[in-house]
Write a protein that holds these residues in place. Structure first.
Motif, PDB file in Angstrom:
ATOM      1  N   ALA A 147       0.848  -1.192   0.000  1.00 36.35           N
ATOM      2  CA  ALA A 147       0.000   0.000   0.000  1.00 36.35           C
ATOM      3  C   ALA A 147       0.880   1.237   0.000  1.00 36.35           C
ATOM      4  O   ALA A 147       1.894   1.292   0.697  1.00 36.35           O
ATOM      5  CB  ALA A 147      -0.916   0.001   1.215  1.00 36.35           C
ATOM      6  N   SER A 148       0.496   2.235  -0.785  1.00 34.29           N
ATOM      7  CA  SER A 148       1.212   3.503  -0.824  1.00 34.29           C
ATOM      8  C   SER A 148       0.533   4.488   0.124  1.00 34.29           C
ATOM      9  O   SER A 148      -0.697   4.581   0.152  1.00 34.29           O
ATOM     10  CB  SER A 148       1.210   4.083  -2.239  1.00 34.29           C
ATOM     11  OG  SER A 148       1.771   3.186  -3.163  1.00 34.29           O
ATOM     12  N   THR A 160       5.452   3.371   2.296  1.00 34.31           N
ATOM     13  CA  THR A 160       4.885   2.145   1.744  1.00 34.31           C
ATOM     14  C   THR A 160       4.631   1.158   2.879  1.00 34.31           C
ATOM     15  O   THR A 160       5.445   1.047   3.797  1.00 34.31           O
ATOM     16  CB  THR A 160       5.840   1.507   0.717  1.00 34.31           C
ATOM     17  OG1 THR A 160       6.025   2.418  -0.372  1.00 34.31           O
ATOM     18  CG2 THR A 160       5.309   0.189   0.189  1.00 34.31           C
ATOM     19  N   ILE A 161       3.512   0.456   2.810  1.00 35.16           N
ATOM     20  CA  ILE A 161       3.208  -0.594   3.777  1.00 35.16           C
ATOM     21  C   ILE A 161       3.312  -1.938   3.061  1.00 35.16           C
ATOM     22  O   ILE A 161       2.613  -2.175   2.061  1.00 35.16           O
ATOM     23  CB  ILE A 161       1.793  -0.443   4.367  1.00 35.16           C
ATOM     24  CG1 ILE A 161       1.621   0.934   5.014  1.00 35.16           C
ATOM     25  CG2 ILE A 161       1.512  -1.554   5.391  1.00 35.16           C
ATOM     26  CD1 ILE A 161       0.187   1.233   5.407  1.00 35.16           C
ATOM     27  N   GLN A 162       4.172  -2.815   3.546  1.00 34.82           N
ATOM     28  CA  GLN A 162       4.276  -4.157   2.974  1.00 34.82           C
ATOM     29  C   GLN A 162       3.105  -5.006   3.475  1.00 34.82           C
ATOM     30  O   GLN A 162       2.846  -5.066   4.678  1.00 34.82           O
ATOM     31  CB  GLN A 162       5.607  -4.799   3.361  1.00 34.82           C
ATOM     32  CG  GLN A 162       6.820  -4.080   2.800  1.00 34.82           C
ATOM     33  CD  GLN A 162       6.798  -3.985   1.279  1.00 34.82           C
ATOM     34  OE1 GLN A 162       6.415  -4.925   0.581  1.00 34.82           O
ATOM     35  NE2 GLN A 162       7.214  -2.835   0.761  1.00 34.82           N
ATOM     36  N   LEU A 163       2.410  -5.651   2.539  1.00 26.13           N
ATOM     37  CA  LEU A 163       1.248  -6.459   2.879  1.00 26.13           C
ATOM     38  C   LEU A 163       1.572  -7.942   2.747  1.00 26.13           C
ATOM     39  O   LEU A 163       2.607  -8.323   2.199  1.00 26.13           O
ATOM     40  CB  LEU A 163       0.072  -6.082   1.976  1.00 26.13           C
ATOM     41  CG  LEU A 163      -0.352  -4.603   2.050  1.00 26.13           C
ATOM     42  CD1 LEU A 163      -1.386  -4.292   0.983  1.00 26.13           C
ATOM     43  CD2 LEU A 163      -0.889  -4.266   3.445  1.00 26.13           C
ATOM     44  N   SER A 164       0.641  -8.778   3.227  1.00 28.69           N
ATOM     45  CA  SER A 164       0.873 -10.227   3.232  1.00 28.69           C
ATOM     46  C   SER A 164       0.473 -10.901   1.934  1.00 28.69           C
ATOM     47  O   SER A 164       0.624 -12.114   1.780  1.00 28.69           O
ATOM     48  CB  SER A 164       0.098 -10.864   4.392  1.00 28.69           C
ATOM     49  OG  SER A 164       0.397 -10.223   5.609  1.00 28.69           O
ATOM     50  N   THR A 195       1.587   3.123  13.311  1.00 28.46           N
ATOM     51  CA  THR A 195       2.909   2.687  12.849  1.00 28.46           C
ATOM     52  C   THR A 195       2.956   2.441  11.352  1.00 28.46           C
ATOM     53  O   THR A 195       4.030   2.297  10.777  1.00 28.46           O
ATOM     54  CB  THR A 195       3.308   1.386  13.566  1.00 28.46           C
ATOM     55  OG1 THR A 195       2.358   0.353  13.212  1.00 28.46           O
ATOM     56  CG2 THR A 195       3.315   1.570  15.067  1.00 28.46           C
ATOM     57  N   MET A 196       1.773   2.368  10.717  1.00 21.50           N
ATOM     58  CA  MET A 196       1.642   2.039   9.302  1.00 21.50           C
ATOM     59  C   MET A 196       2.309   0.703   8.988  1.00 21.50           C
ATOM     60  O   MET A 196       3.046   0.542   8.009  1.00 21.50           O
ATOM     61  CB  MET A 196       2.201   3.150   8.408  1.00 21.50           C
ATOM     62  CG  MET A 196       1.347   4.402   8.387  1.00 21.50           C
ATOM     63  SD  MET A 196      -0.309   4.062   7.714  1.00 21.50           S
ATOM     64  CE  MET A 196      -1.077   5.687   7.812  1.00 21.50           C
TER      65      MET A 196
END
Length: 335
Positions: A147-148, A160-164, A195-196
């Motif tokens: 996610a941006s 950026t959020i790293q997703l599963s 914390t995003m």
């Protein structure tokens, strides 16, 4: 006093029974069709409640409908491949995920004029939302599985959020949590917006291929709709457990929850919408299978009027090739 108490109790009981009967007898019917110009694919519909407008993604543009008149009042164009629309009314800005352009496009909610095209370092922007707790806009990127994060004030990507897995629809509870369906993993990520970062991941079995997602804030329930098993699963967000799964139609994309009527509306690509009654936090039943139109798979709910809006085009028989000049919004109302 005792007679008054008994009378009041009786009145409350009658009122409760009347509401229950009304809920069980509720029915959606076609109200009208709103023809829209242009051709191309279509995806999300979103409602700006503050300005009472419906936004309809459509190919490289977004059509805007005034919900008071249910007429087209403007178009935001010049993009490469539109998916979703989000709103930050605090700063009078809307945001469009331009997947093919790898950008989030900001526009003025009053004038509909574009303000900026914000480059994203991540590919495949699809779902988009504004989270009031963090005061950030997030695009969920299927190709990049992340996610941006966009600042609606500076109009820049800030992280950026790293997703599963590969994200689909997402919802915010407005209190520091975002819930996001992962279509390829059949699970759900929980994002802490302080914390995003992803703090939990919940498996959604028997749900397979989750797409649409809706939230019942009061009862702490999520409604996730799933293509592979043709079901809507109810999740307790305090535990991540699947409480029950209700059969729905094929080719589902979207779901909406009406907190006033206690109805869950599910739009299916097979030409139906499933209307489900919430009897309690853990009890649900289908009360209507509404006939819509082939590939009318996304919807938006107007919580003021309880109308639902579905975008669709006509297709060549036996194909997914849309016929020119047939793009329409179907409007259904409660009877």
């Amino acid at each position: 006093m005792k007679k008054f108490f008994l009378g009041l109790t009786g009145a409350l009981l009658i009122a409760t029974v009347s509401l229950t009967v009304r809920a069980q007898n509720v029915k959606y019917v076609l109200d009208k069709k709103i023809a829209l110009p242009g051709d191309g694919g279509y995806d999300y519909l979103s409602i700006d409640k503050v300005n009472n407008r419906l936004y309809v993604s459509h190919g490289t543009e977004v059509n805007v409908i005034d919900l008071a008149t249910e007429k087209l009042i403007g178009t935001i164009d010049g993009m490469q491949g539109v998916h979703g629309i989000a709103f930050d009314n605090k700063v009078n800005k809307g945001f469009i995920s331009d997947g093919r352009g790898n950008a989030a496009v900001a526009f003025d909610l009053k004038t509909l004029k574009k303000i900026a095209s914000i480059p994203l370092s991540n590919k495949g922007a699809d779902a988009i939302l504004y989270d009031p707790f963090s005061d950030k806009v997030l695009t969920f990127n299927g190709d990049s599985k992340n996610a941006s994060i966009v600042d609606p004030n500076t109009l820049k990507q800030t992280g950026t959020i790293q997703l599963s897995g590969a994200p689909e629809f997402a919802v915010s509870d407005g209190k520091g949590r975002i819930y996001n369906n992962l279509e390829d993993k059949s699970s759900l990520d929980v994002i802490d917006t302080k914390t995003m970062k992803v703090i939990k991941n919940y498996p959604l079995a028997p749900c397979g291929g989750p797409t649409g997602l809706a939230l019942d804030q009061k009862n702490q329930r999520l409604f996730t709709v799933c293509r592979e098993n043709k079901g809507m699963s109810v999740i307790d967000i305090t535990t991540g457990k699947v409480i029950t799964t209700i059969p729905i139609g094929a080719g589902v994309d979207a779901v909406a929850y009406d907190a006033e009527t206690k109805l869950i509306l599910v739009s299916n690509g097979d030409g139906t919408s499933t209307v489900i009654q919430q009897e309690s936090a853990n009890a649900y039943k289908t009360i209507q299978t509404l006939t819509t139109q082939y590939r009318a798979k996304t919807l938006a709910l107007d919580t003021k009027t309880h109308k639902i809006y579905l975008s669709v085009a006509e297709f060549e028989k036996g194909t997914r090739k849309a016929l020119p000049h047939t793009f329409t919004v179907l409007v259904y109302k409660l009877q």
